[in-house]
Design an enzyme around this catalytic site. Structure first.
Site, PDB file in Angstrom:
ATOM      1  N   TRP A  21       0.845  -1.208   0.000  1.00  0.00           N
ATOM      2  CA  TRP A  21       0.000   0.000   0.000  1.00  0.00           C
ATOM      3  C   TRP A  21       0.878   1.257   0.000  1.00  0.00           C
ATOM      4  O   TRP A  21       0.781   2.113  -0.878  1.00  0.00           O
ATOM      5  CB  TRP A  21      -0.943  -0.017   1.206  1.00  0.00           C
ATOM      6  CG  TRP A  21      -1.825   1.198   1.354  1.00  0.00           C
ATOM      7  CD1 TRP A  21      -2.062   2.175   0.425  1.00  0.00           C
ATOM      8  CD2 TRP A  21      -2.599   1.561   2.513  1.00  0.00           C
ATOM      9  NE1 TRP A  21      -2.935   3.122   0.929  1.00  0.00           N
ATOM     10  CE2 TRP A  21      -3.273   2.775   2.210  1.00  0.00           C
ATOM     11  CE3 TRP A  21      -2.789   0.997   3.767  1.00  0.00           C
ATOM     12  CZ2 TRP A  21      -4.118   3.422   3.121  1.00  0.00           C
ATOM     13  CZ3 TRP A  21      -3.632   1.632   4.664  1.00  0.00           C
ATOM     14  CH2 TRP A  21      -4.294   2.822   4.353  1.00  0.00           C
ATOM     15  N   TYR A  57      -4.020   1.461  -4.855  1.00  0.00           N
ATOM     16  CA  TYR A  57      -2.822   1.991  -4.197  1.00  0.00           C
ATOM     17  C   TYR A  57      -2.003   2.806  -5.200  1.00  0.00           C
ATOM     18  O   TYR A  57      -1.229   2.258  -5.992  1.00  0.00           O
ATOM     19  CB  TYR A  57      -1.944   0.859  -3.633  1.00  0.00           C
ATOM     20  CG  TYR A  57      -2.616  -0.022  -2.607  1.00  0.00           C
ATOM     21  CD1 TYR A  57      -3.715   0.416  -1.869  1.00  0.00           C
ATOM     22  CD2 TYR A  57      -2.149  -1.306  -2.360  1.00  0.00           C
ATOM     23  CE1 TYR A  57      -4.328  -0.398  -0.930  1.00  0.00           C
ATOM     24  CE2 TYR A  57      -2.746  -2.125  -1.415  1.00  0.00           C
ATOM     25  CZ  TYR A  57      -3.837  -1.666  -0.702  1.00  0.00           C
ATOM     26  OH  TYR A  57      -4.440  -2.487   0.221  1.00  0.00           O
ATOM     27  N   GLN A 190      -8.817 -11.118   4.068  1.00  0.00           N
ATOM     28  CA  GLN A 190      -7.813 -10.148   4.523  1.00  0.00           C
ATOM     29  C   GLN A 190      -8.532  -9.091   5.357  1.00  0.00           C
ATOM     30  O   GLN A 190      -9.403  -8.382   4.863  1.00  0.00           O
ATOM     31  CB  GLN A 190      -7.113  -9.505   3.318  1.00  0.00           C
ATOM     32  CG  GLN A 190      -5.992  -8.588   3.739  1.00  0.00           C
ATOM     33  CD  GLN A 190      -5.214  -7.993   2.576  1.00  0.00           C
ATOM     34  OE1 GLN A 190      -4.783  -6.844   2.651  1.00  0.00           O
ATOM     35  NE2 GLN A 190      -5.033  -8.754   1.507  1.00  0.00           N
ATOM     36  N   LEU A 221       1.095  -3.781  12.294  1.00  0.00           N
ATOM     37  CA  LEU A 221       1.878  -2.797  13.052  1.00  0.00           C
ATOM     38  C   LEU A 221       1.077  -1.517  13.275  1.00  0.00           C
ATOM     39  O   LEU A 221       1.619  -0.497  13.681  1.00  0.00           O
ATOM     40  CB  LEU A 221       3.191  -2.476  12.320  1.00  0.00           C
ATOM     41  CG  LEU A 221       4.205  -3.627  12.243  1.00  0.00           C
ATOM     42  CD1 LEU A 221       5.384  -3.265  11.355  1.00  0.00           C
ATOM     43  CD2 LEU A 221       4.700  -4.013  13.636  1.00  0.00           C
ATOM     44  N   ARG A 223      -0.265   0.594  11.177  1.00  0.00           N
ATOM     45  CA  ARG A 223       0.244   1.687  10.320  1.00  0.00           C
ATOM     46  C   ARG A 223       1.501   2.348  10.893  1.00  0.00           C
ATOM     47  O   ARG A 223       1.720   3.542  10.742  1.00  0.00           O
ATOM     48  CB  ARG A 223      -0.841   2.747  10.106  1.00  0.00           C
ATOM     49  CG  ARG A 223      -2.096   2.243   9.422  1.00  0.00           C
ATOM     50  CD  ARG A 223      -3.221   3.266   9.556  1.00  0.00           C
ATOM     51  NE  ARG A 223      -4.325   2.994   8.637  1.00  0.00           N
ATOM     52  CZ  ARG A 223      -5.357   2.218   8.901  1.00  0.00           C
ATOM     53  NH1 ARG A 223      -5.432   1.597  10.057  1.00  0.00           N
ATOM     54  NH2 ARG A 223      -6.322   2.048   8.020  1.00  0.00           N
ATOM     55  N   GLY A 294       4.327  -3.558   5.433  1.00  0.00           N
ATOM     56  CA  GLY A 294       4.857  -2.658   4.410  1.00  0.00           C
ATOM     57  C   GLY A 294       6.234  -2.159   4.792  1.00  0.00           C
ATOM     58  O   GLY A 294       6.650  -2.242   5.950  1.00  0.00           O
TER      59      GLY A 294
END
Length: 327
Positions: A21, A57, A190, A221, A223, A294
């Site tokens: 993302w 994204y 998801q 986490l 974000r 990410g």
């Protein structure tokens, strides 16, 4: 790295999967394309074979970056997970949000999963990704304007054509999954899950466990909040969605950092960062198959991948879980 099968399929993915993302820049302030490509490649070298992306994204940017990053890797050595059902170029379906693209231009985003739209989206994704098939194709958000059977009939057709291997959903509840299963077998859901955001454990995770569906935890986490690097008063780049998010307000940050202070001794014992410990705990959680993580650069990507190497004892997992329950 650990590798886990999705549902009853033969699709094996890495327990830490690269979440792309932020790589697309959209809603994260910006992205450096070269850094993002290097992050994915470093991640792969560290054992992360699976990459999760979506057309929305960066309005195609993330998928293009993923396509560039996997050039030169044998296609059967990497698993591409992407999505459909969020259109910024078509005003149809459920209105999702007003936003801005990476050029700062206004866009309106809709949740739409009509049959023709899905077929079109798949073709566009395949082009951007530079591949002729998608390993896991997931509806991004429920669309109340399209019957669920219509949506999954389209995905079934793509599977018959060899353009998609397996079907999954995102952000579906148990009832929606049950409805979708009448048309097509799903392998995964998801959903958002983290130490400080565990609502899905009430109904959706138990349903997935009972029905042999894998859970891909996104934002494990929270974000970036659970890395311990965010303090009250932290300044985000312009365009970063976290600035207005409820979990990034001073009181919640303080409360979260108090939890992180309590689990830090465990991280220290394993010479791990807080982020690594949180990811390891996440993939140990009952019902959680994969943690999507990410990374903005190669160093972060390798750190995330190495979280799978931490060997937590049952006592350590239980003590962390007890603190999380109290939170």
């Amino acid at each position: 790295m650990q590798y886990r099968k999705l549902g009853k399929s033969d699709l094996e993915v890495s327990a830490i999967t690269f979440g792309a993302w932020a790589a697309g820049g959209w809603m994260w302030g910006s992205t450096d394309r070269n850094d993002a490509i290097e992050a994915i490649r470093a991640s792969y070298d560290a054992g992360v074979t699976s990459i999760d992306t979506a057309p929305i994204y960066g309005q195609g940017t993330s998928e293009e970056i993923v396509g560039e990053a996997i050039k030169g890797i044998s296609r059967d050595q990497v698993q591409i997970l992407t999505k459909f059902g969020m259109r910024w170029d078509l005003a149809k379906g459920d209105f999702a949000m007003h936003s801005k693209n990476n050029n700062g231009e206004d866009i309106d985003v809709y949740k739409y999963a009509g049959k023709d739209s899905i077929i079109y989206e798949c073709e566009q994704s395949l082009k951007r990704l530079g591949t002729d098939y998608i390993d896991l194709y997931q509806i991004h958000w429920p669309d109340s304007t399209t019957p669920i059977d219509e949506t999954f009939e389209a995905v079934a057709r793509l599977i018959e054509q060899g353009k998609v291997r397996f079907a999954g959903v995102c952000n579906y509840n148990a009832a929606q999954m049950e409805e979708a299963e009448k048309t097509l077998k799903l392998v995964s859901n998801q959903i958002p899950f983290s130490m400080v955001n565990r609502g899905v454990e009430e109904e959706t995770v138990p349903y997935c466990m009972e029905n042999n569906k894998s859970v891909l935890a996104y934002s494990p986490l929270e974000r970036g909040l659970l890395t311990g690097k965010i303090t009250p008063g932290y300044r985000f780049q312009e365009g970063d969605h976290r600035a207005g998010h409820k979990h990034f307000q001073p009181d919640f940050i303080k409360k979260t950092n108090a939890l992180l202070d309590q689990i830090k001794p465990v991280a220290d014992r394993h010479s791990a960062t807080l982020g690594q410990l949180v990811l390891r705990w996440t993939i140990e959680r009952p019902g959680i198959t994969v943690a999507l993580a990410g990374a903005r650069n190669a160093e972060q990507a390798v750190q995330n991948a190495r979280s799978a190497e931490i060997n937590l004892s049952k006592e350590e997992i239980d003590s962390i879980s007890e603190l999380v329950e109290r939170f």
